[in-house]
Design an enzyme around this catalytic site. Sequence first.
Site, PDB file in Angstrom:
ATOM      1  N   LYS A  71      87.825   2.258 157.993  1.00  0.00           N
ATOM      2  CA  LYS A  71      86.973   1.423 158.565  1.00  0.00           C
ATOM      3  C   LYS A  71      85.728   2.035 159.077  1.00  0.00           C
ATOM      4  O   LYS A  71      85.933   2.639 160.055  1.00  0.00           O
ATOM      5  CB  LYS A  71      87.666   0.466 159.355  1.00  0.00           C
ATOM      6  N   LYS A  74      87.182  -0.311 153.930  1.00  0.00           N
ATOM      7  CA  LYS A  74      86.374  -1.297 154.541  1.00  0.00           C
ATOM      8  C   LYS A  74      84.958  -0.716 155.055  1.00  0.00           C
ATOM      9  O   LYS A  74      85.271   0.001 155.839  1.00  0.00           O
ATOM     10  CB  LYS A  74      87.123  -2.133 155.672  1.00  0.00           C
TER      11      LYS A  74
END
Length: 325
Positions: free
Chosen positions: A196, A249
């Site tokens: 992330k 992400k």
Amino acid sequence: MAFPQTRLRRLRASPALRGLVRETDLRAEQLILPLFVSETAEGREEIQAMPGVQRLSIAEAVKEAGEATRLGLGAVLLFGLPAEKDREGSAAWDEEGIVQLSTRAIKQAHPELLVVTDVCLCEYTEHGHCGVLSEDGQVDNDASVDLLARTAVSHARAGADLVAPSDMMDGRVGAIREALDEEGFSQTPIMAYSAKFASAFYGPFRDAAGSAPAFGDRRGYQMDPANGREAVREALLDAQEGADMVMVKPALAYGDLIRAVKRASRLPVAAYNVSGEYAMVKAAAAAGYLDERATVMEILTSLRRAGADIIISYHAKDAALWLAE
Ligand code: PBG
């Protein structure tokens, strides 16, 4: 001599024959729809930077879940917006918290729908960081991990089918696994937000969740967009700690890492097509610059081609409708 490309082009041009030479499929069951459940929303509240997405009361969330079920989506992913925030983010693990209550209500109304819960503290802390702060105002990794594990267990107790830690603290996947096992939830899988990145593409989400950090930024725990090998390392570490699925992400600018993580790990890979990616398409479509439907289908298909088994997208309902046509 005729070129094989020309012969294949004829197949690709025909709706009836296209499937024969199509390398990538996209199905509704591969899509996860994020839902913002709010303790204070009366009905539905529009989110300014995310046209078409709303903050939902529990009753409205149950309706959305019904819609997701009818459309054949793979799952919903719950984000909680509590009435009160505090220093530690205690509403995150409250057995009567908004995610816990929504999970129970959705599972009761739609037992067959998979409910995934986002496990993080940033929506619940008054400072907006993803963990708790130590005396010196820094995020305290280990203290945060304990509270995240407690949060995950409370979600499982409420009936969550899968928990998804998005905080990026070190060691949290292992701690969550251990806590779930101890509390009798050894069958609850973990979808880890593994790679992330500290990304500008989360802007609209922070507006939706009121979770922009009050000071500093998330670069202490989220990743540097310049680092690809580190993303693979994070995914492998999470796998070692017991993650059942790993995630990359954001998605659009990170196709290389979706592919790299897919190659390196043997776990299902999720890609999160985040709020800013949604907002860009919406804004451009509203201005008449892009065809929304064609753009969304191209994006989702490309993420599948990059290697995503699962795609989390605010366009999931639209895509499912378009796929069904
Ligand atoms: C919470 C969390 C965020 C997102 C998912 N979980 C925000 C953040 O890290 O700032 C972003 C999702 C999106 O932008 O759609 N940690």
